[in-house]
Design an enzyme around this catalytic site. Structure first.
Site, PDB file in Angstrom:
ATOM      1  N   GLU B  73      33.721  50.685  44.240  1.00 26.53           N
ATOM      2  CA  GLU B  73      34.837  50.586  45.191  1.00 26.53           C
ATOM      3  C   GLU B  73      35.410  51.956  45.533  1.00 26.53           C
ATOM      4  OE1 GLU B  73      34.500  48.640  42.540  1.00 26.53           O
ATOM      5  OE2 GLU B  73      34.569  46.556  43.244  1.00 26.53           O
ATOM      6  N   PHE B 135      41.920  35.285  35.647  1.00 28.38           N
ATOM      7  CA  PHE B 135      40.767  36.177  35.651  1.00 28.38           C
ATOM      8  C   PHE B 135      40.828  37.111  36.865  1.00 28.38           C
ATOM      9  CE2 PHE B 135      36.273  36.987  36.894  1.00 28.38           C
ATOM     10  CZ  PHE B 135      35.961  37.822  35.844  1.00 28.38           C
ATOM     11  N   GLN B 136      40.727  38.381  36.614  1.00 28.63           N
ATOM     12  CA  GLN B 136      40.775  39.428  37.645  1.00 28.63           C
ATOM     13  C   GLN B 136      42.063  39.396  38.461  1.00 28.63           C
ATOM     14  OE1 GLN B 136      36.944  39.390  39.767  1.00 28.63           O
ATOM     15  NE2 GLN B 136      36.125  40.754  38.196  1.00 28.63           N
ATOM     16  N   LYS B 185      43.256  33.997  47.549  1.00 27.18           N
ATOM     17  CA  LYS B 185      42.041  33.238  47.892  1.00 27.18           C
ATOM     18  C   LYS B 185      42.383  31.990  48.708  1.00 27.18           C
ATOM     19  CE  LYS B 185      37.551  32.311  45.781  1.00 27.18           C
ATOM     20  NZ  LYS B 185      36.796  32.308  44.507  1.00 27.18           N
ATOM     21  N   MET B 497      35.730  75.649  38.630  1.00 24.93           N
ATOM     22  CA  MET B 497      37.100  76.082  38.869  1.00 24.93           C
ATOM     23  C   MET B 497      37.907  76.053  37.572  1.00 24.93           C
ATOM     24  SD  MET B 497      39.042  77.390  41.093  1.00 24.93           S
ATOM     25  CE  MET B 497      38.824  77.030  42.833  1.00 24.93           C
TER      26      MET B 497
END
Lengths: 188, 606
Positions: B73, B135-136, B185, B497
């Protein structure tokens, strides 16, 4: 110089807006001393009253960051010295102490408080005033025993022309277009 | 108010009024139709449980809405950023709830700090499960709050068109930024009467303030009277599509022009008034002379601390004119004597009428003199090193010679600063880089997004060996879509760096900066991507030519000097006028700063 600043933040009402507002303060590790949220005189516009201790430049920056939030219509601030503040305190004491000790009634009278509600078990006393005044009454009532005590935190209203912002704006920085009413002061 | 509806054949059509014969569709359909109505033709994403209905609906519109399956993602959001930065249009990415959503956060924060217009759509668990630790389930609204311009949770299908219309409006208007819309959903599977009405105002939001006549007058009179004006231009010029107005303004006033990192490419590097890049690793002349100009004219930039260094010693002698669209940037870091609020495309055009034609040749010569010093002490050594190892600057120079028009996408670190310093930009949006957040891993996915947006242009990703491994999985997207992105890995086997700062400010204690790298060629082979590795100077031009002429994706690994440094540098805590031109000066300056401050408390963050 660090001093108490009262912010009045007007916003539309959307879920999460309080978080967006408080996050502006917590981001720079400022602790909020008092907070109240209520619909303003304008229906649908909410006023968030936030009290924090900070210096003047910080207050300016906070007002600008608050103004950046989409739902915030206006963000302004003033120091405690430039505002008139009140808070409400409620005290619950046993009614027996009212009935048996005349001194309790004298205390209430002396503090310009009033009995809000009374039944055979307990009595609720209301006091409107400054933090120091509500604290003084608490200490006097503590002698007979306070069952419960709550204070609203201050609400404030500005003294004339105390709100930071407008006069300086036109001359140095063109802030008057910040949303409908600019509130970010430009230091001269 | 402009409305867009869908005609019977599902083609987005512009109509004057909302379509009255609305149609019953699912929330998922409504999401896709809203995207189409906003002109979106490509999204980047990654599917998962809570966003599956939307992916299912997307299949019915594959001919008009391309979905690019990224490999993470974070890749999706960076690709959307690259797409947005290359085109100026809103980038769109889609992810599922929970980890899908949290993986977007770095990119959203990057877009927030770099004012990139994004709409991020995340799936969310069913509304009745909110708050149950399902869940999630994660509260992505609260998590994304500090890094979004706006965000909103949709829990009913009927809210989808208005929420998305507002999201696109807020993302692209005013100072652009990322917006996140979290859609439960049930809202995706329930039905609604679909009518799309684009949004063109939000009552509590003023995206494009109008400057007062007084501010314009004051700005013009300060600029006209200036003896030593200096213009600092930022990304606002590019975001406002004001390149032409800016150039006309600049040529009218004849002042030296210096760019912030994100302002680079808004003006061609070879413009005679261009005097270089500002900031910590910027050019010697514009940084030093910031403290000698009499009028500082800031255009679409925000006085980032990497530009200003120590504010107590920043341009105190100058009167400051600040052209800026975001009122909250005025006086934030540097006090403006005159603030001209508004879209720079309009404000620069408006102020032009009041400006006199000026030349500042002698003042420009001061810049040229300091540039000669930088040329002698730094640039010549960077471009013609006496060492056997290749320098990063040579690679950029070689690319300048062979493809001056390619879009450069960088990662973050030494190679980024070298690319910014040495790239000769010929056109606007020629640089896509992570400025404010400094996100390693940005390059590969952002280059993919830019290449999708600009299929006819050459896109060259310049990345270090550290950063490339943060999102290297996105090579899979280049493989799958046969995307001709050219990737140059400047491999010094260090987190360069950080290593440089350790050398300068941490007594050469190289904690956790040395990398044992994989064979990047074998990795590229695994993805079927042509590749080459060079470590000899004489092979470099040929290798770059081979890369540029290759029709598909290409990975060119260049083994560069292991312990090279980017100079000049402004020591943290020092003044912008105290650039260090070498190691000894930097170490001394750091010691001096520490003494001044009593303790070594200035920020040590590369």
């Amino acid at each position: 110089m660090t001093t108490i600043h009262d912010f009045a933040i007007y916003s539309s009402n959307q879920t999460g807006i309080l978080n967006r507002i408080t996050a502006v303060f917590s981001r720079i590790n400022l602790n909020i001393d008092a907070l109240s949220v209520c619909e303003s005189a304008e229906p649908g516009v909410f006023r968030h009253s936030v009290q924090v201790r900070c210096d003047h430049p910080t207050a300016n920056r906070l007002a600008q960051q608050l103004g950046r939030q989409i739902e915030v219509i206006r963000a302004e601030f003033r120091t405690a010295a430039d505002s008139i503040q009140q808070e409400v305190a409620l005290y619950k004491i046993a009614s027996s102490s009212m009935l048996e000790q005349a001194v309790t009634e004298q205390v209430i009278h002396r503090h310009h408080a009033r009995v809000l509600s009374m039944n055979s078990d307990y009595t609720v006393i209301e006091k409107t005033g400054s933090r120091a005044e509500s604290q003084a009454l608490y200490e006097d009532l503590a002698v007979v025993g306070v069952m419960e005590f709550v204070r609203s935190g201050p609400v404030s209203i500005g003294k004339p022309n105390a709100t930071q912002g407008h006069p300086a704006l036109a001359t140095t920085a063109d802030m008057s277009f910040h949303k409908q009413h600019a509130t970010c002061e430009v230091e001269q | 108010m402009k409305s867009v509806g869908l005609s019977a054949d599902h083609t987005a059509v512009d109509v004057a009024q909302p379509v009255s014969n609305s149609q019953q569709v699912t929330g998922s359909e409504a999401i896709i139709m809203s995207l189409l109505a906003e002109g979106v033709r490509r999204v980047f994403g990654y599917p998962g449980g809570a966003i599956m209905p939307t992916y299912d609906a997307m299949m019915d519109h594959e001919d008009r809405l391309q979905h690019v399956l990224m490999r993470h993602e974070q890749g999706a959001v960076h690709a959307a950023q690259g797409h947005a930065r290359a085109t100026g249009e809103v980038g769109v990415c889609i992810a599922t709830s929970g980890p899908g959503a949290t993986n977007l956060i770095t990119g959203i924060a990057d877009a927030y700090l770099d004012s990139t217009p994004l709409v991020c759509i995340t799936g969310q668990v069913f509304a009745h499960l909110l708050g149950s630790d399902a869940f999630q389930e994660i509260d992505i609204l609260d998590i994304s709050m500090p890094v979004t311009k706006w965000n909103y949770k949709v829990t009913e299908a009927g809210e989808i068109p208005t929420a998305l219309a507002k999201a696109f409006y807020l993302a692209r208007s005013g100072r652009p930024g990322p917006v996140l819309i979290d859609i439960t959903k049930n809202a995706q599977v329930d039905t609604l009467d679909f009518v799309y009405q684009s949004c063109d105002q939000v009552s509590s939001y003023e995206p494009n303030p109008t400057p007062s006549q007084q501010a314009l007058l004051q700005a013009a009179s300060l600029i006209n009277a200036a003896k030593r004006p200096l213009v600092l231009f930022g990304q606002g010029v590019i975001l406002g599509r004001a390149e032409a107005e800016f150039k006309a303004f600049a040529e009218r006033i004849g002042a030296p022009l210096a760019a912030t990192v994100l302002g680079l490419s808004a003006l061609p590097t070879d413009h005679p008034q261009y005097v270089g890049m500002l900031g910590m690793h910027g050019n010697y002349a514009p940084n030093t002379l910031t403290n000698e100009c009499d009028v500082l004219i800031a255009i679409g930039m925000r006085f980032d601390d990497r530009v200003t260094s120590n504010l107590a010693h920043y341009a105190k002698q100058a009167q400051v004119v600040h052209f800026e669209i975001d009122p909250s940037e005025i006086n934030k870091n540097v006090r403006a004597d005159v603030a001209v609020l508004g879209d720079v495309k309009q404000t620069l055009a408006a102020v032009m009428k009041r400006l006199d034609h000026r030349r500042h040749d002698r003042w420009l010569q001061r810049f040229a003199a300091l540039h000669r010093t930088e040329q002698r002490l730094i640039i010549d050594a960077d471009l013609q090193p006496a060492t056997a190892a290749i320098n990063m600057a040579e690679v950029i120079q070689c690319l300048n010679q062979q493809d001056p028009d390619a879009i450069i996408v960088t990662d973050v670190g030494q190679h980024q600063m070298v690319a910014c310093r040495y790239r000769q930009f010929t056109h606007s949006r020629g640089l896509i880089t992570s400025g404010g957040l400094g996100t390693m891993g940005f390059c590969l996915p952002a280059a993919i997004g830019a290449q999708f947006a600009c299929p006819e242009q050459t896109v060259v990703g310049i990345v270090g060996d550290g950063g490339v491994q943060m999102t290297i999985q996105e090579l899979g997207v280049m493989m799958q879509h046969q995307l001709p992105v050219k990737v140059i890995i400047l491999n010094n086997q260090f987190l360069g760096m950080v290593r440089q700062w350790q050398e300068l400010y941490f007594d050469r204690r190289y904690a956790a900066t040395e990398l044992h790298n994989p064979d990047f060629g074998i990795l590229a082979d695994g993805y079927g991507i042509a590749n080459q590795c060079v470590s000899e100077r004489q092979a470099l031009p040929g290798a770059i030519q081979t890369m540029l002429q290759h029709p598909g994706a290409y990975v060119l690994e260049v083994r560069v000097a292991q312990q090279d440094n980017v100079f000049p540098i402004i020591t943290p805590g020092a003044s912008v006028a105290d650039m260090c031109l070498g190691v000894e000066a930097a170490v001394e300056a750091d010691a001096e700063q520490s003494t001044n401050e009593g303790v070594k408390d200035h920020d040590h963050n590369p």
